[in-house]
Design a protein around this motif. Structure first.
Motif, PDB file in Angstrom:
ATOM      1  N   GLU A  35      55.628   0.231   0.816  1.00 17.42           N
ATOM      2  CA  GLU A  35      55.623   0.518  -0.610  1.00 17.42           C
ATOM      3  C   GLU A  35      56.927   0.045  -1.230  1.00 17.42           C
ATOM      4  O   GLU A  35      58.014   0.267  -0.699  1.00 17.42           O
ATOM      5  CB  GLU A  35      55.458   2.017  -0.850  1.00 17.42           C
ATOM      6  CG  GLU A  35      54.117   2.546  -0.398  1.00 17.42           C
ATOM      7  CD  GLU A  35      53.930   3.998  -0.776  1.00 17.42           C
ATOM      8  OE1 GLU A  35      54.527   4.428  -1.784  1.00 17.42           O
ATOM      9  OE2 GLU A  35      53.198   4.683  -0.057  1.00 17.42           O
ATOM     10  N   THR A  36      56.820  -0.620  -2.362  1.00 15.47           N
ATOM     11  CA  THR A  36      57.984  -1.198  -3.035  1.00 15.47           C
ATOM     12  C   THR A  36      58.981  -0.118  -3.453  1.00 15.47           C
ATOM     13  O   THR A  36      60.188  -0.314  -3.340  1.00 15.47           O
ATOM     14  CB  THR A  36      57.537  -1.991  -4.273  1.00 15.47           C
ATOM     15  OG1 THR A  36      56.538  -2.932  -3.875  1.00 15.47           O
ATOM     16  CG2 THR A  36      58.695  -2.731  -4.900  1.00 15.47           C
ATOM     17  N   SER A  37      58.487   1.008  -3.916  1.00 17.32           N
ATOM     18  CA  SER A  37      59.396   2.064  -4.373  1.00 17.32           C
ATOM     19  C   SER A  37      60.251   2.596  -3.222  1.00 17.32           C
ATOM     20  O   SER A  37      61.434   2.897  -3.416  1.00 17.32           O
ATOM     21  CB  SER A  37      58.600   3.201  -5.008  1.00 17.32           C
ATOM     22  OG  SER A  37      57.706   3.753  -4.072  1.00 17.32           O
ATOM     23  N   ASP A  38      59.679   2.707  -2.033  1.00 18.37           N
ATOM     24  CA  ASP A  38      60.452   3.176  -0.881  1.00 18.37           C
ATOM     25  C   ASP A  38      61.502   2.153  -0.466  1.00 18.37           C
ATOM     26  O   ASP A  38      62.621   2.513  -0.103  1.00 18.37           O
ATOM     27  CB  ASP A  38      59.537   3.483   0.302  1.00 18.37           C
ATOM     28  CG  ASP A  38      58.764   4.769   0.117  1.00 18.37           C
ATOM     29  OD1 ASP A  38      59.163   5.576  -0.747  1.00 18.37           O
ATOM     30  OD2 ASP A  38      57.774   4.974   0.834  1.00 18.37           O
ATOM     31  N   VAL A  39      61.165   0.877  -0.516  1.00 20.43           N
ATOM     32  CA  VAL A  39      62.125  -0.176  -0.169  1.00 20.43           C
ATOM     33  C   VAL A  39      63.293  -0.155  -1.145  1.00 20.43           C
ATOM     34  O   VAL A  39      64.458  -0.225  -0.739  1.00 20.43           O
ATOM     35  CB  VAL A  39      61.443  -1.558  -0.151  1.00 20.43           C
ATOM     36  CG1 VAL A  39      62.472  -2.663   0.006  1.00 20.43           C
ATOM     37  CG2 VAL A  39      60.405  -1.636   0.946  1.00 20.43           C
ATOM     38  N   VAL A  44      67.478  -1.106  -1.039  1.00 23.48           N
ATOM     39  CA  VAL A  44      68.127  -1.911  -2.081  1.00 23.48           C
ATOM     40  C   VAL A  44      69.248  -1.138  -2.764  1.00 23.48           C
ATOM     41  O   VAL A  44      70.380  -1.644  -2.872  1.00 23.48           O
ATOM     42  CB  VAL A  44      67.085  -2.410  -3.096  1.00 23.48           C
ATOM     43  CG1 VAL A  44      67.761  -3.123  -4.252  1.00 23.48           C
ATOM     44  CG2 VAL A  44      66.070  -3.320  -2.419  1.00 23.48           C
ATOM     45  N   ILE A  45      68.971   0.056  -3.234  1.00 29.47           N
ATOM     46  CA  ILE A  45      69.990   0.825  -3.963  1.00 29.47           C
ATOM     47  C   ILE A  45      71.201   1.148  -3.081  1.00 29.47           C
ATOM     48  O   ILE A  45      72.345   0.933  -3.510  1.00 29.47           O
ATOM     49  CB  ILE A  45      69.372   2.091  -4.590  1.00 29.47           C
ATOM     50  CG1 ILE A  45      68.404   1.685  -5.703  1.00 29.47           C
ATOM     51  CG2 ILE A  45      70.454   3.015  -5.133  1.00 29.47           C
ATOM     52  CD1 ILE A  45      67.643   2.836  -6.322  1.00 29.47           C
ATOM     53  N   ILE A  51      77.888  -2.764  -1.640  1.00 28.70           N
ATOM     54  CA  ILE A  51      78.457  -4.035  -2.103  1.00 28.70           C
ATOM     55  C   ILE A  51      79.384  -3.802  -3.294  1.00 28.70           C
ATOM     56  O   ILE A  51      80.495  -4.348  -3.345  1.00 28.70           O
ATOM     57  CB  ILE A  51      77.336  -5.029  -2.446  1.00 28.70           C
ATOM     58  CG1 ILE A  51      76.629  -5.467  -1.165  1.00 28.70           C
ATOM     59  CG2 ILE A  51      77.881  -6.238  -3.200  1.00 28.70           C
ATOM     60  CD1 ILE A  51      75.344  -6.234  -1.402  1.00 28.70           C
ATOM     61  N   LEU A  52      78.940  -3.006  -4.257  1.00 28.54           N
ATOM     62  CA  LEU A  52      79.791  -2.711  -5.414  1.00 28.54           C
ATOM     63  C   LEU A  52      81.057  -1.968  -5.005  1.00 28.54           C
ATOM     64  O   LEU A  52      82.136  -2.189  -5.589  1.00 28.54           O
ATOM     65  CB  LEU A  52      79.015  -1.902  -6.447  1.00 28.54           C
ATOM     66  CG  LEU A  52      77.923  -2.659  -7.195  1.00 28.54           C
ATOM     67  CD1 LEU A  52      77.152  -1.705  -8.102  1.00 28.54           C
ATOM     68  CD2 LEU A  52      78.497  -3.814  -7.984  1.00 28.54           C
ATOM     69  N   TYR A  53      80.987  -1.114  -3.989  1.00 28.96           N
ATOM     70  CA  TYR A  53      82.171  -0.415  -3.510  1.00 28.96           C
ATOM     71  C   TYR A  53      83.200  -1.401  -2.955  1.00 28.96           C
ATOM     72  O   TYR A  53      84.384  -1.306  -3.267  1.00 28.96           O
ATOM     73  CB  TYR A  53      81.795   0.613  -2.443  1.00 28.96           C
ATOM     74  CG  TYR A  53      82.997   1.212  -1.762  1.00 28.96           C
ATOM     75  CD1 TYR A  53      83.778   2.174  -2.395  1.00 28.96           C
ATOM     76  CD2 TYR A  53      83.390   0.797  -0.484  1.00 28.96           C
ATOM     77  CE1 TYR A  53      84.888   2.718  -1.775  1.00 28.96           C
ATOM     78  CE2 TYR A  53      84.495   1.339   0.138  1.00 28.96           C
ATOM     79  CZ  TYR A  53      85.245   2.296  -0.507  1.00 28.96           C
ATOM     80  OH  TYR A  53      86.342   2.827   0.101  1.00 28.96           O
ATOM     81  N   PHE A  54      82.732  -2.354  -2.140  1.00 30.11           N
ATOM     82  CA  PHE A  54      83.662  -3.323  -1.574  1.00 30.11           C
ATOM     83  C   PHE A  54      84.243  -4.239  -2.648  1.00 30.11           C
ATOM     84  O   PHE A  54      85.418  -4.604  -2.593  1.00 30.11           O
ATOM     85  CB  PHE A  54      82.995  -4.138  -0.462  1.00 30.11           C
ATOM     86  CG  PHE A  54      82.865  -3.373   0.828  1.00 30.11           C
ATOM     87  CD1 PHE A  54      83.978  -2.894   1.493  1.00 30.11           C
ATOM     88  CD2 PHE A  54      81.619  -3.106   1.366  1.00 30.11           C
ATOM     89  CE1 PHE A  54      83.869  -2.186   2.679  1.00 30.11           C
ATOM     90  CE2 PHE A  54      81.491  -2.406   2.554  1.00 30.11           C
ATOM     91  CZ  PHE A  54      82.615  -1.938   3.204  1.00 30.11           C
ATOM     92  N   ILE A  55      83.448  -4.608  -3.649  1.00 28.96           N
ATOM     93  CA  ILE A  55      83.966  -5.413  -4.759  1.00 28.96           C
ATOM     94  C   ILE A  55      85.011  -4.622  -5.528  1.00 28.96           C
ATOM     95  O   ILE A  55      86.076  -5.147  -5.878  1.00 28.96           O
ATOM     96  CB  ILE A  55      82.811  -5.870  -5.677  1.00 28.96           C
ATOM     97  CG1 ILE A  55      81.935  -6.884  -4.958  1.00 28.96           C
ATOM     98  CG2 ILE A  55      83.347  -6.448  -6.986  1.00 28.96           C
ATOM     99  CD1 ILE A  55      80.659  -7.231  -5.705  1.00 28.96           C
TER     100      ILE A  55
END
Length: 65
Positions: A35-39, A44-45, A51-55
């Motif tokens: 299911e896309t919502s679970d992915v 993804v989130i 990634i944003l933390y490392f940036i």
């Protein structure tokens, strides 16, 4: 003395049952990655947050020097 202990136990048991939460959803089982919502929710989130933390950490390090 037995009456006092009995009354205490009845009162305490009433408080215990009063604290039992109601309306809590039950366990839904395994995560279904088809299911896309679970992915999005479980992959993804969290990846975007990491990634944003490392940036942010890199910009903070470069800005302080």
């Amino acid at each position: 003395m037995k009456k006092i202990i009995g009354l205490f136990l009845v009162f305490v048991s009433g408080l215990i049952f009063a604290q039992k939460p109601s309306g809590i959803p039950s366990d839904t089982g395994k995560v279904d990655l088809s299911e896309t919502s679970d992915v999005v929710l479980y992959i993804v989130i969290p990846a975007v947050v990491v990634i944003l933390y490392f940036i942010w950490k890199k910009q903070k390090k470069n800005g302080s020097e």
